[in-house]
Design a protein around this motif. Structure first.
Motif, PDB file in Angstrom:
ATOM      1  N   HIS A  71       0.819  -1.217   0.000  1.00  0.00           N
ATOM      2  CA  HIS A  71       0.000   0.000   0.000  1.00  0.00           C
ATOM      3  C   HIS A  71       0.854   1.269   0.000  1.00  0.00           C
ATOM      4  N   PRO A 119       1.265   5.253   5.005  1.00  0.00           N
ATOM      5  CA  PRO A 119       0.137   5.520   5.893  1.00  0.00           C
ATOM      6  C   PRO A 119       0.333   6.795   6.722  1.00  0.00           C
ATOM      7  N   PRO A 129      -4.398   6.122   4.346  1.00  0.00           N
ATOM      8  CA  PRO A 129      -3.167   6.473   3.622  1.00  0.00           C
ATOM      9  C   PRO A 129      -2.842   7.949   3.850  1.00  0.00           C
ATOM     10  N   ARG A 132      -5.528   1.911   4.315  1.00  0.00           N
ATOM     11  CA  ARG A 132      -4.305   2.280   3.610  1.00  0.00           C
ATOM     12  C   ARG A 132      -4.083   1.418   2.375  1.00  0.00           C
TER      13      ARG A 132
END
Length: 199
Positions: A8, A11, A26, A61
């Motif tokens: 991902h 964050p 995120p 995220r």
């Protein structure tokens, strides 16, 4: 079948904080740039192909990025709890420096089997990722399917180790950048080959 596992975007959390199963959004600043970079990386790997499905951890995220990617490719999004990051239990959202040193030492001595209080071990994560992968193989309809996963560094590393027949913790030290991807090719007989790491 090709399995592309993507970490991902960054964050919204301080770098010295232990976070795992906590549902952190995120980082808003630079999210569009991070997502564009992920899309470009994926495009270089896919070439003329497109994903069959985008899979995602339920944590924001990962899920926010996966949702946008699924919309852009016009493919289904499948969210699965088994793709979530490791649960660090009582350590969640604590600064690493505030966690009892003896507990961290115990974890270092048995990375695969140690569970933080109220949390799960790396072995637990590897087992749920294996259960997810078996279900995926059962549902994959064609050998040229491309499944893209947006998830977390821990599960991606553990899935890679299991898929390649390595010890559970073999890949835990491998660098995996935010937005980086791991590309695995899974043959019809289940044999797995690592094509790209942190691409």
């Amino acid at each position: 079948m090709d399995l592309i596992l993507m970490r991902h975007p960054p964050p919204e959390v301080a770098t010295n904080v232990c976070y795992g199963r906590t549902d952190i959004a995120p980082l808003a600043a630079g999210f569009d740039v991070a997502l564009a970079a992920m899309h470009a990386r994926l495009g270089r790997v896919l070439g003329e192909r497109k994903p069959t499905v985008i899979h995602s951890s339920p944590l924001r995220r990962a899920r926010v990025a996966a949702t946008v990617m699924a919309d852009r490719f016009g493919v289904p999004l499948q969210v699965d709890e088994r793709l979530a990051e490791m649960n660090f239990g009582d350590w969640e959202l604590r600064a690493w420096d505030d966690i009892d040193r003896s507990a961290l030492d115990a974890w270092a001595q048995d990375v695969a089997g140690f569970s933080p209080p109220g949390g799960e071990s790396a072995r637990d994560v590897a087992l749920r990722m294996e259960a997810w992968a078996q279900a995926l193989r059962a549902q994959a309809s064609r050998s040229d399917d491309v499944h893209v996963v947006v998830a977390h560094a821990g599960p991606i590393r553990l899935r890679t180790a299991t898929a390649l027949g390595l010890p559970t913790t073999a890949c835990l030290s491998w660098a995996l950048d935010f937005g980086g991807l791991c590309h695995l090719h899974i043959a019809d007989d289940g044999q797995t080959r690592l094509i790209r790491w942190n691409a």
